[in-house]
Design an enzyme around this catalytic site. Structure first.
Site, mmCIF file in Angstrom:
data_model
loop_
_atom_site.group_PDB
_atom_site.id
_atom_site.type_symbol
_atom_site.label_atom_id
_atom_site.label_comp_id
_atom_site.label_asym_id
_atom_site.label_seq_id
_atom_site.Cartn_x
_atom_site.Cartn_y
_atom_site.Cartn_z
ATOM 1 N N CYS A 78 0.843 -1.200 0.000
ATOM 2 C CA CYS A 78 0.000 0.000 0.000
ATOM 3 C C CYS A 78 0.882 1.256 0.000
ATOM 4 O O CYS A 78 1.623 1.470 -0.949
ATOM 5 C CB CYS A 78 -0.997 -0.031 1.159
ATOM 6 S SG CYS A 78 -2.353 1.164 0.959
ATOM 7 N N HIS A 183 -3.748 -4.692 -0.183
ATOM 8 C CA HIS A 183 -3.305 -5.275 1.077
ATOM 9 C C HIS A 183 -3.410 -6.796 1.020
ATOM 10 O O HIS A 183 -4.510 -7.336 1.131
ATOM 11 C CB HIS A 183 -4.171 -4.764 2.234
ATOM 12 C CG HIS A 183 -3.910 -3.359 2.630
ATOM 13 N ND1 HIS A 183 -2.973 -3.008 3.585
ATOM 14 C CD2 HIS A 183 -4.473 -2.201 2.212
ATOM 15 C CE1 HIS A 183 -2.975 -1.701 3.730
ATOM 16 N NE2 HIS A 183 -3.865 -1.178 2.909
ATOM 17 N N GLU A 185 -2.657 -8.860 3.306
ATOM 18 C CA GLU A 185 -3.123 -9.342 4.613
ATOM 19 C C GLU A 185 -4.617 -9.148 4.816
ATOM 20 O O GLU A 185 -5.196 -9.671 5.775
ATOM 21 C CB GLU A 185 -2.333 -8.659 5.743
ATOM 22 C CG GLU A 185 -2.727 -7.229 6.051
ATOM 23 C CD GLU A 185 -2.158 -6.184 5.111
ATOM 24 O OE1 GLU A 185 -2.288 -4.989 5.419
ATOM 25 O OE2 GLU A 185 -1.566 -6.565 4.070
#
Length: 201
Positions: A78, A183, A185
């Site tokens: 990001c 992202h 995650e």
């Protein structure tokens, strides 16, 4: 071991949790010696470019990151990806780390009538094969939250996502340096697959 750079910006512990879920050793650190000892490094980031660059400078880790990027895999996520570029035009002009050629600009500048921020799930279309996509399925959905994007970086672009009239730069690589605007995650199974591949680089 994968070192996650702690400079006061980013989803450090959700990223660490994702790596540990995969059975991988991950350490959140701001210590230069731990970055040097790591097998690979992740530079996360959320917020404004100028503020993040100032905080990163304050840690004294910039020279370490530049040195380590020459000899081991480094992944920016990001805002962490945006910091890899030459410069950003987010609220002024700010220098990046210069690890990937290109610049960061406001999404609404070139894309016409698009909603800003770009927040949600989009397909990532692979435009250049790479070991980072070893387990990743082309067209899989990934999760974005951003108002600025990387441009003038075609030679390093690995994947893009369509948003309005824009092909948003979703993933990049130059040498040992990778970046994802989305992202991993927060991107479910697709994101975990990408993190697993990075951990094998």
């Amino acid at each position: 071991m994968t070192a996650i750079v702690d400079y006061g910006v980013g989803n450090l512990f959700s990223l660490q949790s994702s790596l540990r879920f995969l059975g991988l050793e991950a350490e959140v650190t701001c210590a230069a010696e731990r970055l040097r000892a790591a097998e690979r490094i992740i530079l996360p980031g959320v917020g404004a470019f100028g503020d993040a660059r100032a905080k990163l400078d304050a840690t004294g880790l910039v020279p370490v990151l530049l040195e380590e990027a020459e000899r081991k895999p480094l992944l920016g996520i990001c805002l962490g990806m945006q910091l890899l570029f030459d410069r950003s035009f987010e609220y002024g002009e700010h220098p990046g780390l210069g690890l990937v050629p290109g610049e960061v600009a406001f999404l609404g500048e070139d894309g016409g009538a698009v909603k800003v921020p770009h927040m949600g799930w989009n397909r990532l279309e692979i435009v250049r094969d790479d070991p980072l996509f070893k387990y990743f399925q082309n067209g899989a959905y990934v999760y974005y939250v951003h108002s600025f994007y990387a441009r003038n970086c075609r030679e390093s672009t690995l994947g893009t996502s369509r948003y309005g009239n824009l092909a948003v730069t979703g993933a990049v690589r130059r040498g040992n340096v990778w970046g994802t605007q989305f992202h991993p995650e927060k991107s479910g199974e697709a994101g975990l697959r990408l993190l697993r591949a990075f951990a094998e680089l």
